[in-house]
Every structure is written in structure tokens, then in C-alpha cells.
Design an enzyme around this catalytic site. Structure first.
Site, PDB file in Angstrom:
ATOM      1  N   CYS A 104      13.331 -85.898 -17.382  1.00 29.52           N
ATOM      2  CA  CYS A 104      12.993 -84.977 -18.453  1.00 29.52           C
ATOM      3  C   CYS A 104      14.246 -84.885 -19.187  1.00 29.52           C
ATOM      4  CB  CYS A 104      12.644 -83.808 -17.886  1.00 29.52           C
ATOM      5  SG  CYS A 104      12.618 -82.082 -18.845  1.00 29.52           S
TER       6      CYS A 104
ATOM      7  N   CYS B 278      15.696 -81.347 -19.092  1.00 33.14           N
ATOM      8  CA  CYS B 278      16.298 -80.891 -17.874  1.00 33.14           C
ATOM      9  C   CYS B 278      17.511 -81.505 -17.705  1.00 33.14           C
ATOM     10  CB  CYS B 278      15.421 -81.582 -16.533  1.00 33.14           C
ATOM     11  SG  CYS B 278      13.566 -81.204 -16.580  1.00 33.14           S
TER      12      CYS B 278
ATOM     13  N   CYS C 292       7.128 -85.954 -40.156  1.00 29.21           N
ATOM     14  CA  CYS C 292       5.937 -85.039 -39.768  1.00 29.21           C
ATOM     15  C   CYS C 292       4.745 -85.870 -40.045  1.00 29.21           C
ATOM     16  CB  CYS C 292       6.088 -83.701 -40.713  1.00 29.21           C
ATOM     17  SG  CYS C 292       4.504 -83.046 -40.517  1.00 29.21           S
TER      18      CYS C 292
ATOM     19  N   CYS D 238       2.125 -84.139 -42.379  1.00 27.79           N
ATOM     20  CA  CYS D 238       2.797 -84.313 -43.833  1.00 27.79           C
ATOM     21  C   CYS D 238       2.158 -85.459 -44.388  1.00 27.79           C
ATOM     22  CB  CYS D 238       4.301 -84.322 -43.916  1.00 27.79           C
ATOM     23  SG  CYS D 238       5.017 -82.678 -43.401  1.00 27.79           S
TER      24      CYS D 238
END
Length: 493
Positions: free
Chosen positions: A51, A54, A397, A400
Site C-alpha cells: 500500500c 502505508c 478527470c 470531465c
């Protein structure tokens, strides 16, 4: 022989416990319950080795564990690998994302951890969750220990009997316990050591930040009113030039001057204070005009990017200002006390042109959707003489990208109307006030006679949804659509 065996056994035990002393306790299914049962206050990080969040948290978490190792009452930081040795434990506590942090009292979960993710913030947050909001200072030695810490401390020196300050102080310390370190005492020896009178509230700045430009202590001289005391603490907490980091950056309000450089009080306190003292020297003459702070330039590189600074090879501070209107200014000259002072005078007297992050003006702007950049925003949005629908977007995005052809079709259908359809890349251009953009896409409707009062558009995002909205809201009825958004019948010649 027996003595040697005992010695070896002791060393083995010390080695086993020493591995966790002052560091993060590593727990798994086989020992989680037994070890955590013996601990009063534990912050547990449930993580996965792969992760990214993490990995970023790990060094800060370890620093926090080191800072907390001598606390009384004790606070332990632990971690559980949810992909290997701690699978069952993670499942038991409903861990579904990484990292997940929970505060334990013994074997029971006290609460989810929603505090800062930076070492000093973790330390302050966890200390605020343990024991009373204010630490009682029973001896002069307690006072010395309290004042030896590297952050601000607020102490209430109370009367031995019938203290007028105590009740109000308790309310304030309870409210601010997550941000401020509090102490209290009514011990005569402690009052004498501190040279303070009964029912006196004092803010102590850490010795690490001692300087000749502001006092080491600030004494509250108002009435014992909760709001007044709270204001006193928050006003004086950061001092003349505060240490601004990710966890407290929201506490600094505009107009704000920030000096970015290699701020590091752990590895280089002397070098950090060298530049801070020069900021302080100038700040004392402008304290009524601006708030001041120093920030680590690597930690806030994304902010420097907003001022066009991609990289700075110099060790000297980079100075920026954001005024009360949100306008940005950057000191172009190399830092010196004289250049810094001159720069602030010019910002104060409006002699400088605000810095504007902007794409270049488009070569052509006659498409169905007008392209706005920071440099032409007033021309194509504010002063265009038309009702305007503007989209603030980000190139990466997905929503978008999906909206782009719909917006183009909308612009085409409304061609010739007294309405402008506009888009702006909010990642490459400064978004002017009063627009607030926190996600993408964000759309606003601006009536042509009220451009200072943009209305957030939260309706549907199909072409028909836009047309119905615009037809209803338009200052003057559209030529091609009635107020309901229904196309008008064409007149045959």
C-alpha cells in the site's frame, strides 16, 4: 557457569524487548490479544506492505513511536500486517482499507483514529486522548519536564483553595486538548519556581524557538472568560513566525507570508533558526499587516508550484504572500533582510502585480466552447456581456472527459444565443475568487448582470438538462427555446 547462563538469559530477554523499545510494536494473530491486553493506550496501524499510503505513513509512524516512548501515562504504537501474520486480526476488527488506524484501551477498540498522519501531529493527537486534558504539575521537577518539550505549553497556576481560574481553564483545556499541551498546578513550590502568582495563565514557548524578537512567555491579563482565554491561546500559539506543516496549515489565515526553505528542527535546528530569526527581524515591523510562517520547501513543493517554482537550488528562503483577497505574490529577488522588507512594503501598498498562474492565451477561441485561462478570464467570463455557464475541469478527470463532447454539443446548439459556454483547466490556471473548486468537474452559472454572484450548477449533465436549466435561468428568453427548454417552431418565409 550458572551466572553465565543467567547473564545470557537476561541479554536474550533484553534483546527481545529492546527490539520494540521506543519503536513500533509488530503484532500478529498469534500475539495480538495477549500483548495488547497488557497495554493501556495503543494506536494500531492495520496495513498492507504494498500500500502506497502505508509506505508514506511508515516513517512518520516510527518517528511518533520514538517521541512517545517515555510518555507517562504510556502510549504504544503498534502495527499489524493484514496480508500475512495478521489476517484474522484485521478481519476481526473489520479492516477493509489500508492503512486503517484504531485506538485501543487494552483489548477493546476505543475509537477510530482520524487524526494527523505526520509524526508531530500523531504525537499531539495521541497525548490528547490519554488521561486528563491538563497534566497536573506536582513538583518543580514536573514543571521543568513540562517546559523541556519542543512545543508550546499553557500552564494554569491556580489558587490552592477557591481558584477563580480553575473552572474556566478546565473547559478550555477540554476543548483544545487535541491541539494544545496543558498543565496546571496549585503547588506553592511550583509557583515559586515559575515565579508566578495564583490564578495566572501563562503560555510558554519552547526553548528551541527562543529569540530576541518576541517574549518566551505570554501572560493572560483578561477576565476568566472561556472565549477570551481560548482567543488568547489561539492568537499567541504560533508566535510571530509559526512553524507551518501539513497538520496545522489550515490554522494560518490570510494575509499570510510564508518562507519556504529546508525547515528541519530535528536534524538541523541551528540552521533552521538561522533563517527564522531573519524572518522574525522583518516580521516584527509588519505584524499588524500579515501573519508569518516558515514551511519546509520539500513538504510544500505543490504550493511552490502554484507560484511557478518548480525547483530552487538555493538554501535561502523563497518568500510568498497571499493577501486577504487571495491574490498571490512571490519575491523575485534573492532573499536578504533588505529585499524582504522592501517586498513586504510593496505588497502592503499595492505596488506589485499579483502572480497569476496561467496557460498561454489560445491561438483561436471561436469553437463552440470558449476556452478561459487566467490571463483572459475577465474578458471571456466576467466582461463578456452574456449569461455564462463555466466548467472548471482537470485533464485527467474521467467525468470531465465524459462531459467534453456534451459540452461541445451544448455550445453548438446555443450558438447565436446571448449565452457563453466556457471551460477552464483549473489545474493549469489560478481559479479566481469567489469561485470555489474542490473537485472536478465543477460548474457555475453567472447571470450577465450579476457576475459577482456565481451560482453552483448541480443539475443533470445531459444536453437537454443543460438547455432546460439555461432556458429557465437566462436573463432574456432564448431565441431558439422557450422558458421550459422546448425548441421554438421555426418561422417559414
Amino acid at each position: 557457569m550458572r551466572q553465565n547462563c543467567i547473564a545470557i538469559l537476561c541479554l536474550t530477554l533484553l534483546a527481545g524487548y529492546g527490539a520494540d523499545a521506543g519503536s513500533v510494536l509488530d503484532l500478529g494473530d498469534s500475539d495480538f490479544e495477549n500483548k495488547i491486553a497488557a497495554l493501556d493506550n495503543t494506536l494500531v496501524m492495520f496495513y498492507a506492505p504494498w500500500c502506497g499510503h502505508c509506505k508514506r505513513l511508515k516513517p512518520e509512524y516510527e518517528k511518533a513511536a520514538e517521541l512517545l516512548k517515555d510518555d507517562d501515562p504510556p502510549i504504544t504504537l503498534a502495527k499489524v500486517d493484514c496480508t500475512e501474520a495478521g489476517k484474522e486480526t484485521c478481519s476481526k476488527f473489520g479492516v477493509s482499507g489500508y492503512p486503517t488506524l484504531k485506538i485501543f484501551k487494552g483489548v477493546d477498540v476505543s475509537t477510530d483514529y482520524n487524526g494527523p498522519r505526520e509524526a508531530s501531529g500523531i504525537v499531539k493527537y495521541m497525548r490528547s486522548q490519554v488521561g486528563p486534558a491538563s497534566k497536573e504539575l506536582k513538583t518543580p521537577e514536573d514543571l521543568e519536564t513540562f517546559l523541556s518539550k519542543d512545543d508550546v505549553g499553557v500552564i494554569a497556576f491556580l489558587a490552592a483553595e477557591d481558584s477563580k481560574l480553575e473552572k474556566t481553564f478546565t473547559k478550555v483545556s477540554d476543548k483544545l486538548r487535541e491541539k494544545v499541551r496543558f498543565g496546571n498546578t496549585n503547588n506553592a513550590a511550583v509557583l515559586k519556581k515559575a515565579d508566578q502568582k495564583e490564578d495566572t495563565l501563562v503560555l510558554f514557548r519552547p526553548k528551541l524557538l527562543a529569540n530576541k524578537f518576541e517574549p518566551d512567555t505570554v501572560v493572560y491579563d483578561g477576565a476568566f472568560d472561556k472565549d477570551d482565554i481560548e482567543k488568547f491561546i489561539t492568537t499567541n500559539y504560533n508566535g510571530l513566525v509559526g512553524i507551518r506543516n501539513q497538520d496545522n496549515s489550515k490554522d494560518y489565515k490570510q494575509p499570510l507570508v510564508v518562507a519556504y526553505y529546508a525547515v528541519d528542527y530535528k536534524k538541523n535546528p541551528k540552521g533552521t533558526n538561522y533563517w527564522r530569526n531573519r524572518i522574525l527581524k522583518v516580521a516584527q515591523d509588519f505584524k499588524d499587516d500579515f501573519a508569518f510562517a516558515i514551511s519546509n520547501k520539500d513538504e510544500f513543493q505543490y504550493e511552490l508550484n502554484e507560484y511557478g517554482v518548480e525547483f530552487s537550488p538555493s538554501d535561502k528562503p523563497i518568500i510568498t504572500v497571499k493577501n486577504s483577497k487571495g491574490q498571490k505574490f512571490k519575491m523575485e529577488e534573492e532573499f536578504s533582510i533588505a529585499s524582504f522588507e522592501t517586498f513586504l512594503k510593496k505588497v502592503k501598498t499595492d505596488e506589485l502585480t499579483p502572480f497569476l498562474k496561467s496557460e498561454a492565451l489560445p491561438d483561436s477561441n471561436d469553437g463552440p466552447v470558449v476556452v478561459a485561462v487566467a490571463k483572459n478570464f475577465d474578458d471571456v467570463v466576467v466582461n463578456n456581456g452574456k449569461d455564462t455557464l463555466i466548467e472548471f475541469y482537470a485533464p485527467w478527470c474521467g467525468h470531465c472527459k465524459k462531459l467534453a463532447p456534451i459540452f461541445d454539443e451544448l455550445g453548438t446548439k446555443l450558438k447565436g444565443e446571448d449565452v457563453a459556454i466556457v471551460k477552464m483547466d483549473a489545474t493549469a490556471n489560478d481559479v479566481p475568487a469567489p469561485f470555489e473548486v474542490s473537485g472536478f468537474p465543477t460548474l457555475f452559472w453567472l447571470p450577465k448582470d450579476q457576475k459577482d454572484k456565481p451560482v453552483r450548477y448541480d443539475s443533470g449533465r445531459d444536453v437537454d438538462d443543460f438547455i432546460k436549466y439555461i432556458a429557465k435561468q437566462a436573463t432574456e428568453e432564448l431565441k431558439g427555446y422557450d422558458r421550459s427548454g422546448t425548441p421554438k417552431a421555426k418561422t417559414e418565409l
